[in-house]
Design a protein around this motif. Structure first.
Motif, PDB file in Angstrom:
ATOM      1  N   ASP A  20       0.827  -1.213   0.000  1.00  0.00           N
ATOM      2  CA  ASP A  20       0.000   0.000   0.000  1.00  0.00           C
ATOM      3  C   ASP A  20       0.859   1.260   0.000  1.00  0.00           C
ATOM      4  O   ASP A  20       0.526   2.247  -0.661  1.00  0.00           O
ATOM      5  N   HIS A  31       2.060   1.979  -3.582  1.00  0.00           N
ATOM      6  CA  HIS A  31       1.058   2.641  -4.417  1.00  0.00           C
ATOM      7  C   HIS A  31       0.811   4.078  -3.961  1.00  0.00           C
ATOM      8  O   HIS A  31       0.592   4.960  -4.784  1.00  0.00           O
ATOM      9  N   PRO A  63       4.559   1.705  -9.257  1.00  0.00           N
ATOM     10  CA  PRO A  63       3.764   0.565  -9.731  1.00  0.00           C
ATOM     11  C   PRO A  63       4.399  -0.750  -9.260  1.00  0.00           C
ATOM     12  O   PRO A  63       5.608  -0.843  -9.069  1.00  0.00           O
TER      13      PRO A  63
END
Length: 73
Positions: free
Chosen positions: A63, A66, A71
């Motif tokens: 998490d 991101h 990516p």
């Protein structure tokens, strides 16, 4: 009739203490090293450049990866 005026309290200036560079340098190096290690795990620890096998680290920082715009899929 006399006019009473309010006087502002006197300000006392205390000179700031300086911290010598010799005292800060070890902590700055330690903090920089921790930041570089965290940056490695968040950005690079996957695929061909991974130091550890499995997906445990990838899932732990997934998490955050991101959130920072990296990516991973």
């Amino acid at each position: 009739m006399s006019i009473k005026t309010a006087h502002a309290p006197q300000t006392i200036f205390v000179p700031a203490k300086t911290i010598p560079v010799k005292a800060i340098l070890p902590w700055a190096i330690f903090g920089g090293l921790i930041c570089l290690i965290a940056l490695y795990f968040i950005t690079t620890e996957q695929g061909a450049l991974s130091l550890f096998s499995g997906t445990t680290i990838h899932e732990f920082v997934h998490d955050g990866r991101h959130l920072l715009g990296f990516p991973c899929h």
